[in-house]
Motif scaffolding. Structure first.
Motif, PDB file in Angstrom:
ATOM      1  N   ALA A  97      47.905  31.726   1.354  1.00  0.00           N
ATOM      2  CA  ALA A  97      47.601  31.911   2.073  1.00  0.00           C
ATOM      3  C   ALA A  97      46.083  31.667   2.900  1.00  0.00           C
ATOM      4  N   SER A  98      45.280  30.974   1.624  1.00  0.00           N
ATOM      5  CA  SER A  98      44.046  30.663   2.121  1.00  0.00           C
ATOM      6  C   SER A  98      44.268  29.141   2.291  1.00  0.00           C
ATOM      7  N   GLY A  99      45.116  29.251   2.850  1.00  0.00           N
ATOM      8  CA  GLY A  99      45.263  27.388   3.230  1.00  0.00           C
ATOM      9  C   GLY A  99      45.022  26.071   3.429  1.00  0.00           C
ATOM     10  N   THR A 100      44.571  26.369   1.544  1.00  0.00           N
ATOM     11  CA  THR A 100      45.019  25.154   0.653  1.00  0.00           C
ATOM     12  C   THR A 100      46.298  25.113  -0.540  1.00  0.00           C
ATOM     13  N   VAL A 101      46.312  23.148  -0.583  1.00  0.00           N
ATOM     14  CA  VAL A 101      47.383  23.164  -0.529  1.00  0.00           C
ATOM     15  C   VAL A 101      48.328  23.684  -2.076  1.00  0.00           C
ATOM     16  N   GLY A 102      48.857  24.496  -2.437  1.00  0.00           N
ATOM     17  CA  GLY A 102      49.840  24.733  -3.065  1.00  0.00           C
ATOM     18  C   GLY A 102      50.160  23.483  -4.355  1.00  0.00           C
ATOM     19  N   GLU A 103      51.526  24.077  -4.550  1.00  0.00           N
ATOM     20  CA  GLU A 103      52.565  23.709  -5.369  1.00  0.00           C
ATOM     21  C   GLU A 103      53.302  22.984  -4.241  1.00  0.00           C
ATOM     22  N   THR A 104      53.950  22.013  -5.294  1.00  0.00           N
ATOM     23  CA  THR A 104      55.478  21.518  -4.899  1.00  0.00           C
ATOM     24  C   THR A 104      56.848  22.847  -5.289  1.00  0.00           C
ATOM     25  N   GLN A 105      57.993  22.415  -4.727  1.00  0.00           N
ATOM     26  CA  GLN A 105      59.334  23.250  -5.212  1.00  0.00           C
ATOM     27  C   GLN A 105      59.787  22.386  -6.909  1.00  0.00           C
ATOM     28  N   ILE A 106      58.768  21.099  -7.086  1.00  0.00           N
ATOM     29  CA  ILE A 106      58.930  20.512  -8.168  1.00  0.00           C
ATOM     30  C   ILE A 106      57.593  20.972  -9.036  1.00  0.00           C
ATOM     31  N   ASP A 107      56.886  21.132  -8.405  1.00  0.00           N
ATOM     32  CA  ASP A 107      55.850  22.056  -9.216  1.00  0.00           C
ATOM     33  C   ASP A 107      55.687  23.549  -9.436  1.00  0.00           C
ATOM     34  N   ALA A 108      56.643  24.333  -9.017  1.00  0.00           N
ATOM     35  CA  ALA A 108      57.018  25.346  -9.232  1.00  0.00           C
ATOM     36  C   ALA A 108      58.774  26.001 -10.116  1.00  0.00           C
ATOM     37  N   LYS A 109      59.293  24.463 -10.032  1.00  0.00           N
ATOM     38  CA  LYS A 109      60.301  25.127 -11.317  1.00  0.00           C
ATOM     39  C   LYS A 109      59.486  24.213 -12.755  1.00  0.00           C
ATOM     40  N   TYR A 110      58.209  23.292 -12.720  1.00  0.00           N
ATOM     41  CA  TYR A 110      58.093  22.985 -13.628  1.00  0.00           C
ATOM     42  C   TYR A 110      57.426  24.214 -14.360  1.00  0.00           C
ATOM     43  N   ARG A 111      56.362  24.713 -13.631  1.00  0.00           N
ATOM     44  CA  ARG A 111      55.674  26.161 -13.969  1.00  0.00           C
ATOM     45  C   ARG A 111      56.456  27.221 -14.849  1.00  0.00           C
ATOM     46  N   GLU A 112      57.828  27.314 -13.778  1.00  0.00           N
ATOM     47  CA  GLU A 112      58.824  28.254 -14.493  1.00  0.00           C
ATOM     48  C   GLU A 112      59.375  28.153 -15.951  1.00  0.00           C
ATOM     49  N   PHE A 113      59.213  26.181 -16.130  1.00  0.00           N
ATOM     50  CA  PHE A 113      59.407  26.486 -17.587  1.00  0.00           C
ATOM     51  C   PHE A 113      58.143  25.905 -18.448  1.00  0.00           C
ATOM     52  N   GLY A 114      57.347  26.772 -18.363  1.00  0.00           N
ATOM     53  CA  GLY A 114      56.063  26.621 -19.243  1.00  0.00           C
ATOM     54  C   GLY A 114      55.043  26.120 -18.857  1.00  0.00           C
ATOM     55  N   GLY A 115      54.987  24.960 -17.602  1.00  0.00           N
ATOM     56  CA  GLY A 115      54.540  23.950 -17.386  1.00  0.00           C
ATOM     57  C   GLY A 115      54.175  22.809 -18.630  1.00  0.00           C
ATOM     58  N   ALA A 116      53.012  22.276 -19.381  1.00  0.00           N
ATOM     59  CA  ALA A 116      52.895  21.756 -20.047  1.00  0.00           C
ATOM     60  C   ALA A 116      53.300  21.696 -21.851  1.00  0.00           C
ATOM     61  N   SER A 117      53.132  23.264 -21.775  1.00  0.00           N
ATOM     62  CA  SER A 117      53.664  23.865 -22.849  1.00  0.00           C
ATOM     63  C   SER A 117      54.766  24.254 -23.327  1.00  0.00           C
ATOM     64  N   GLY A 118      55.506  24.361 -22.602  1.00  0.00           N
ATOM     65  CA  GLY A 118      57.033  24.496 -21.924  1.00  0.00           C
ATOM     66  C   GLY A 118      57.618  23.391 -23.417  1.00  0.00           C
TER      67      GLY A 118
END
Length: 517
Positions: free
Chosen positions: A444-465
């Motif tokens: 919403a701020s207009g800044t660049v966020g995560e890709t669909q792959i990033d979102a899936k990675y976050r869903e699986f716990g990120g680096a600690s997952g």
């Protein structure tokens, strides 16, 4: 046993080459993936083992694979993986200094250490099936209420109604001393109390195998069976050294043997396989070798845990165990857990080569067309154990569980993938823009966020997952069909058809097209 690495799709056409996916001529852009969980079949097309084949251009499938085409299966562990991993227990004891109690707590979540009263076990000796009981004892024995002289042998044949015909001879092959018919079809040692000296053991004539306790005969639907009746603790003296390795005690693994003793006792305590025997002496139950297999190091493990069992809500539980979990237990009665101790196992990783003909014959499908992993349990490297698999042949399509596939194919475990054993080729980072549908999601701020792959990675716990840290940047698939990113323990792939999916990095090895025809 590891075998030489061979291409999973190698074979022959009339021109000297076979293609499982695509046909002769132009090399197609194929990225092989092992999808974790169910993925629509139309999205994946044909698949080989745990390897779904995502094709960039139109599919063209050879109807059948040459019978001598070889497939290399890569897997982890040995056995069903439920409960304790024996090699993992050894690894935890040897390398991390875990006690037997801590090992048991790790593998058997939700249980508590408890004690059981003295008990007896009756064991079917399967090697004696359909045979008479021929036995002797150095100290003599008691048959039909009569004590035999030392060295005399008794020969019992089971009769309908529960009795037995008895013949006592001078030695195993000597002349008859006396004979009778008895309604007590047992040969008893001269002292029935537990933990007796070796000269009171009963020894089989045919192989000189000694047993503690009593030996008897019974008819099971007309077939002769031999049963060993003995004290629980005496029974365990013949179980632990054949279920585990006594020499583990010499290399820091004594606590693993103590854990094994408790697990074996708990498992035996709830066994009741038949009307005449609680358990058997093979791996269909738990392996029992009699007194001839006893070892002082495992005897110590049994005696220092005497009476100890695991229970839940006041009830002793059936504590299954297997040789090697491969790095993650499979769940079931007990919560699935990571098994770092298993890295010491000789079967932590394994490979096995099968031909298309062997696979087709195992499932009775005619000539093999494809082998597709439908789902996995999601625990461990590559998505974990196979839950369901589909085998397609010229005559039939068969769906089985991973456990059934393991048995039919003679595999060490149901945690496996099937595919090309070639080095992974990592393409250069793409110079063009990532496909729009997987472009960074605008916030919403207009800044660049995560890709669909990033979102899936976050869903699986990120680096600690479960996927671990990224191993490289996000890259394009051939022909700009999508993108992928490799992580320590897997890969996420994105296409317009599939969306973002977690796949097995170990099988993301297909060559990247070079443009040659």
């Amino acid at each position: 046993m590891a075998k030489s690495e061979r291409s999973g799709t190698a074979g022959k056409t009339p021109g000297g080459r076979y293609f499982l996916v695509g046909g002769p001529g132009r090399r197609r852009s194929v990225m092989r993936i092992s999808v974790l969980g169910l993925v629509p079949a139309l999205a994946l097309g044909i698949a080989v083992g745990g390897i779904g084949a995502f094709q960039v251009d139109e599919p063209s499938i050879v109807p059948a694979v040459s019978a001598d085409t070889q497939f290399t299966l890569s897997g982890h562990g040995n056995g069903h993986g439920r409960g304790m991993g024996q090699w993992g227990a050894y690894g935890y004891a040897k390398n991390q200094g875990w006690s037997g109690e801590r090992i048991l707590s790790h593998y058997y979540g939700g249980t508590v250490l408890d004690t059981m009263p003295a008990a007896q076990m009756s064991v079917r000796l399967t090697a004696q099936d359909n045979a008479t009981l021929d036995v002797y004892s150095a100290a003599g024995m008691v048959v039909n209420g009569q004590r035999t002289a030392p060295g005399e042998a008794a020969h019992l044949t089971a009769l309908p109604g529960g009795g037995a015909n008895v013949v006592v001879t001078s030695g195993c092959g000597g002349g008859v001393v006396w004979e009778a018919v008895t309604d007590h079809p047992w040969v008893d040692p001269i002292d029935l109390s537990p933990d007796r000296p070796a000269d009171q053991f009963l020894t089989l004539c045919d192989n000189n195998s000694p047993y503690r306790g009593a030996l008897g005969v019974v008819l099971d639907d007309g077939s002769a069976r031999t049963v060993n009746l003995l004290d629980m603790e005496d029974y365990l003296l013949g179980v632990v050294p054949v279920e585990a390795k006594a020499d583990w005690a010499d290399s820091g693994g004594a606590e693993a043997l103590r854990a094994q003793a408790v697990a074996a006792r708990s498992y035996a305590a709830v066994e009741h396989r038949s009307s005449y025997a609680d358990t058997c002496d093979t791996q269909d139950c738990q392996v029992y070798g009699g007194a001839g297999k006893e070892d002082p190091r495992t005897t110590e493990a049994v005696r220092t845990t005497s009476g100890a069992v695991l229970s839940r809500d006041g009830q002793i539980v059936a504590t299954e165990f297997s040789s090697s979990t491969g790095g993650y237990s499979s769940g079931g009665e007990f919560p699935a857990v990571a098994d770092e101790g298993d890295t010491i196992s000789p079967n932590h990783d394994w490979t096995q080569t099968l031909t298309a003909g062997e696979i087709a014959e195992a499932f009775g499908v005619g000539e093999l067309k494809s082998l597709r992993v439908v789902s996995r349990n999601g625990l461990g490297t590559g998505g974990g154990r196979v839950s369901a698999i589909e085998v397609v042949g010229t005559n039939a399509t068969v769906g089985v569980t991973g456990a059934q596939a393991r048995v039919k194919l003679g595999l060490k475990s149901d945690w496996f993938t099937i595919g090309n054993d070639v080095d992974m080729v990592t393409p250069k980072a793409p110079e063009s823009v990532v496909p729009e549908a997987n472009s960074p999601i605008s916030q919403a701020s207009g800044t660049v966020g995560e890709t669909q792959i990033d979102a899936k990675y976050r869903e699986f716990g990120g680096a600690s997952g479960s996927l671990g840290a990224p191993a490289g940047p996000e890259m394009q698939l051939p022909s700009e069909a999508g993108t992928f990113r490799v992580y320590e323990n897997g890969t996420i792939i994105w296409t317009k058809v599939l969306g973002a999916q977690v796949v097995d990095a170990n099988v993301l090895r297909e060559w990247i097209p070079t443009g040659e025809s």
